[in-house]
Design a protein around this motif. Structure first.
Motif, PDB file in Angstrom:
ATOM      1  N   MET A 261       0.844  -1.274  -0.017  1.00 59.31           N
ATOM      2  CA  MET A 261      -0.070   0.043   0.059  1.00 59.31           C
ATOM      3  C   MET A 261       0.922   1.325  -0.009  1.00 59.31           C
ATOM      4  O   MET A 261       1.777   1.253   0.926  1.00 59.31           O
ATOM      5  CB  MET A 261      -0.649   0.125   1.412  1.00 59.31           C
ATOM      6  N   PRO A 262       0.465   1.944  -1.037  1.00 54.54           N
ATOM      7  CA  PRO A 262       1.416   3.497  -1.020  1.00 54.54           C
ATOM      8  C   PRO A 262       1.044   4.159   0.254  1.00 54.54           C
ATOM      9  O   PRO A 262      -0.218   4.229   0.631  1.00 54.54           O
ATOM     10  CB  PRO A 262       1.069   4.059  -2.314  1.00 54.54           C
ATOM     11  N   GLY A 263       1.927   5.152   0.768  1.00 55.95           N
ATOM     12  CA  GLY A 263       1.617   6.158   1.796  1.00 55.95           C
ATOM     13  C   GLY A 263       0.489   6.990   1.348  1.00 55.95           C
ATOM     14  O   GLY A 263       0.583   7.324  -0.021  1.00 55.95           O
ATOM     15  N   PRO A 264      -0.131   7.989   2.357  1.00 59.53           N
ATOM     16  CA  PRO A 264      -1.230   8.952   1.913  1.00 59.53           C
ATOM     17  C   PRO A 264      -0.384   9.963   1.198  1.00 59.53           C
ATOM     18  O   PRO A 264      -0.999  10.514   0.098  1.00 59.53           O
ATOM     19  CB  PRO A 264      -1.502   9.434   3.146  1.00 59.53           C
ATOM     20  N   ARG A 265       0.835  10.204   1.367  1.00 60.95           N
ATOM     21  CA  ARG A 265       1.591  11.273   0.475  1.00 60.95           C
ATOM     22  C   ARG A 265       1.747  11.142  -0.801  1.00 60.95           C
ATOM     23  O   ARG A 265       1.450  11.790  -1.726  1.00 60.95           O
ATOM     24  CB  ARG A 265       3.085  11.652   1.173  1.00 60.95           C
ATOM     25  N   LEU A 266       2.246   9.760  -0.957  1.00 64.82           N
ATOM     26  CA  LEU A 266       2.144   9.143  -2.431  1.00 64.82           C
ATOM     27  C   LEU A 266       1.025   9.286  -3.265  1.00 64.82           C
ATOM     28  O   LEU A 266       1.105   9.714  -4.108  1.00 64.82           O
ATOM     29  CB  LEU A 266       3.029   8.013  -2.386  1.00 64.82           C
TER      30      LEU A 266
ATOM     31  N   GLY B 276     -13.329  17.192   1.738  1.00 65.58           N
ATOM     32  CA  GLY B 276     -13.423  16.291   3.337  1.00 65.58           C
ATOM     33  C   GLY B 276     -13.847  15.175   3.234  1.00 65.58           C
ATOM     34  O   GLY B 276     -13.379  14.127   3.935  1.00 65.58           O
ATOM     35  N   ALA B 277     -15.086  14.888   2.293  1.00 65.94           N
ATOM     36  CA  ALA B 277     -15.509  13.525   2.109  1.00 65.94           C
ATOM     37  C   ALA B 277     -14.293  12.601   1.470  1.00 65.94           C
ATOM     38  O   ALA B 277     -14.300  11.409   1.955  1.00 65.94           O
ATOM     39  CB  ALA B 277     -16.557  13.393   1.324  1.00 65.94           C
ATOM     40  N   VAL B 278     -13.875  12.991   0.684  1.00 61.07           N
ATOM     41  CA  VAL B 278     -12.582  12.162  -0.222  1.00 61.07           C
ATOM     42  C   VAL B 278     -11.446  11.817   0.750  1.00 61.07           C
ATOM     43  O   VAL B 278     -11.090  10.639   0.981  1.00 61.07           O
ATOM     44  CB  VAL B 278     -12.062  13.079  -1.337  1.00 61.07           C
ATOM     45  N   ARG B 279     -11.202  13.059   1.638  1.00 56.50           N
ATOM     46  CA  ARG B 279     -10.322  12.680   2.543  1.00 56.50           C
ATOM     47  C   ARG B 279     -10.502  11.535   3.641  1.00 56.50           C
ATOM     48  O   ARG B 279      -9.685  10.684   3.915  1.00 56.50           O
ATOM     49  CB  ARG B 279      -9.919  13.849   3.319  1.00 56.50           C
TER      50      ARG B 279
ATOM     51  N   ARG C 163      -8.607   7.982   4.084  1.00 51.87           N
ATOM     52  CA  ARG C 163      -8.056   7.669   5.311  1.00 51.87           C
ATOM     53  C   ARG C 163      -8.634   6.331   5.699  1.00 51.87           C
ATOM     54  O   ARG C 163      -7.797   5.422   6.018  1.00 51.87           O
ATOM     55  CB  ARG C 163      -8.618   8.754   6.404  1.00 51.87           C
ATOM     56  N   ARG C 164      -9.731   5.993   5.366  1.00 52.55           N
ATOM     57  CA  ARG C 164     -10.442   4.556   5.563  1.00 52.55           C
ATOM     58  C   ARG C 164     -10.022   3.416   4.910  1.00 52.55           C
ATOM     59  O   ARG C 164      -9.427   2.527   5.242  1.00 52.55           O
ATOM     60  CB  ARG C 164     -11.971   4.670   5.622  1.00 52.55           C
TER      61      ARG C 164
END
Lengths: 325, 305
Positions: free
Chosen positions: A1-6, A313-316, A320-321
């Motif tokens: 899994m790639p990190g959130p930044r990537l 916000g919804a996408v974020r 996150r999930r």
């Protein structure tokens, strides 16, 4: 899994690649609409700097959009200034106008700015159509300008060329806004929104910072207005009324307050909801005219109640999930 | 002044009486602005918020009255029923839509008010259409008291505004409910300890504001004609009046409303021209904020840190 930044970087690149490819895949009118979306996204970026990050309410950004549009139209059509110079010049005028207008209103609570900008939005079409400015603004009939063609014999239509001007401007202004928010000034803006007294105690000059923020935000609206004037080839007073200012507000709320990426969502939304409603007028008759307003109104309230982060916000939350952090 | 003489040549009256005519009709719309400003102040005092939906609520009430009159109801019955329905509508609106945002930041509340304004505007357009319509006045007939500056409706509108102002003053000054509402607005915590139901007082404030707005709409509609966007300008002048008089002072706001009505008319007739009258409101708001932010009669706000 790639990190959130990537993931974020990949998503940004994908959106950008799609945006570059779009004018070669779509028809002429859709390219024109695409340019409009980018123009609106620029205006929303600016308004979000002010409202999302600094917590100041402007109900009158349509007026700065108008100043940008009229500025570009007058500079190119009446004074013969090249259009690539007219856009930054017009937006500098907007910065000055925003700075001067914000100065009296911003010394006090955000509510007074909302009142003053509301007045600006309602009065703007009348002022633009005023007889005294007739020689420059063309009164109620407005100003026409020549749409710029692609230079160097590039194999692009006028709409494609304008689309790319808008795309480059939007990308540059997006990066600028990101850097601004991440900088010392950005932290001051957010601090003034969340803890005004503490921020002032720490030495932030509240009035000056807010006024500069208002000026920058007006500058963004001015760039958007100027580009829109180039893309449409025409400015007239009644296109810059209260409805435009309110649709900007809807755009940033739907896209997500204090989220720069949300500007694109918001822009898509406010560009296509009215034209969808137009298409439905076949089924609903005159009632369809009421549709965008009703959708906007309900969405504003619902977004505030259940989705204060807007689409971004919804996408974020979904990211996150699924991605985890 | 050139424009002045020109105007009078057109009307065929001497300059002085044309001036008095402008002054008087300024007072008529000024009365409407005054009671709208009063409704705004009522909500501002309790919540420190300005209700941007006030104008559209008033417009919707006016359409409601128009529909009743269209059904053949006598004017005053339609008037009374509209005021009562608007009152309860305002209460319902506060309880259902506004209440959930009581503790949200001001930004959220303003966005909700704008949302409400858009909804009422769309609803009116959808239910009644976007064409401009006449609205009847109960004050038909020749001008009152044999003067020639005010039409019967204008005189009636001034009278109705003054009656509303007096009634609101009496309510807050002489009734215990009015006292409870003032207490709830000024010091909610202590009021709650003394048994005042602060939440209901707020809802009551919204009800009163909606009812007053309905009266303002019905008095304005015969002058500005009825259409879904009729109140945008009027709300702006009411804002200007409230800011001019002091947005936390009911008397000041009412005075400001009348003053703005007169100023708007005189500036429109003699200085800027009637096509840019709205910029008078803009100039008043920005000017007051620049030079006297608390307004003519407002208190200077000192925040406790």
């Amino acid at each position: 899994m790639p990190g959130p930044r990537l993931t974020r970087a990949i998503a940004t690149l994908a959106v950008f690649a799609l945006a570059v490819a779009f004018p070669f895949l779509a028809s002429g009118y859709h390219v024109y609409q695409g340019a409009q979306v980018l123009v609106l996204a620029i205006a929303l970026l600016g308004l979000n700097l002010l409202t999302g990050f600094n917590g100041q309410i402007s109900l009158g950004h349509g007026a700065f959009f108008a100043i940008g549009g009229y500025g570009a139209a007058i500079l190119t059509a009446k004074l013969g200034v090249p259009y690539l110079l007219a856009v930054p010049l017009a937006s500098l005028v907007c910065f000055a106008a925003g700075f001067l207008f914000g100065f009296p209103a911003l010394r006090f609570g955000g509510l007074y700015l909302a009142l003053a900008t509301f007045a600006l939005a309602v009065a703007a079409p009348q002022i633009l159509a005023w007889k005294g400015f007739d020689a420059w603004t063309g009164g109620s009939s407005g100003v026409s300008l020549v749409k710029p063609h692609a230079p160097f014999a590039l194999p692009l239509t006028t709409d494609q060329w304008l689309y790319f001007i808008c795309l480059v401007s939007a990308a540059l202004l997006y990066v600028a806004a990101r850097n601004l928010v991440a900088s010392r000034i950005g932290r001051a803006l957010i601090a003034l929104r969340d803890q005004p007294i503490a921020a002032e105690t720490m030495g932030v000059n509240a009035a000056l910072t807010k006024t500069i923020c208002f000026g920058i935000s007006a500058l963004y609206a001015g760039v958007a207005g100027a580009l829109s004037a180039l893309a449409v080839g025409f400015v007239s007073p009644e296109s810059f009324g209260l409805a435009l200012s309110l649709s900007f507000l809807v755009g940033i709320v739907v896209g997500g307050l204090a989220s720069l990426g949300g500007a694109l969502f918001g822009a898509l939304f406010i560009e296509f909801v009215p034209s969808l409603a137009d298409q439905m007028s076949g089924n609903f008759g005159e009632g369809a005219k009421a549709l965008p307003g009703a959708v906007y109104g309900v969405l504003l309230i619902v977004a505030m109640a259940v989705m204060p982060g807007g689409a971004a916000g919804a996408v974020r939350a979904i990211m996150r999930r699924t991605v985890g952090s | 002044m050139r424009l002045d003489v020109h105007l009078c040549a057109l009307v065929g009256t001497p300059p002085v009486s044309a001036f008095l005519h402008q002054l008087a009709s300024g007072l008529a719309l000024g009365g409407v602005y005054a009671i709208m400003a009063l409704a705004l102040v009522m909500i501002f005092q309790a919540t420190q918020l300005v209700n941007f939906a006030q104008g559209e609520m008033a417009m919707f009430s006016t359409y409601f009255a128009w529909r009743l009159i269209d059904l053949g109801w006598p004017y005053w019955r339609a008037f009374a029923v509209t005021v009562i329905v608007s009152f309860f509508g305002g209460i319902a609106l506060e309880r259902i839509v506004v209440r959930p945002f009581a503790n949200a930041p001001a930004l959220a509340s303003v966005i909700v008010f704008i949302g409400l304004a858009l909804i009422f505007n769309a609803l009116a357009g959808w239910l009644y259409g976007y064409s401009v319509t006449d609205f009847p006045t109960p004050f038909d007939g020749p001008p009152w008291f044999g003067q020639r500056y005010l039409s019967a409706h204008e005189s009636g509108a001034i009278l109705v505004s003054l009656v509303v102002l007096a009634a609101v003053y009496a309510f807050f000054r002489f009734t215990s409910l009015g006292l409870a509402m003032r207490a709830a607005a000024q010091n909610p915590t202590s009021s709650r300890l003394l048994g005042v139901r602060v939440g209901w007082m707020l809802a009551l404030g919204w009800g009163l504001a909606a009812a007053i707005g309905a009266i303002a709409g019905m008095m304005a509609a015969p002058i500005v004609y009825l259409d879904p966007n009729m109140m945008a300008g009027i709300l702006l002048y009411a804002f200007a009046g409230a800011v001019l008089g002091g947005i936390d002072n009911p008397f000041g706001a009412a005075f400001g409303g009348f003053a703005v009505g007169v100023l708007e008319n005189l500036m429109g007739a003699y200085v800027v021209g009637s096509e840019v009258k709205l910029s008078v409101a803009l100039a008043i708001i920005v000017g007051v904020l620049a030079w006297r932010p608390s307004g003519l009669f407002g208190r200077r706000i000192v925040a406790r840190v």
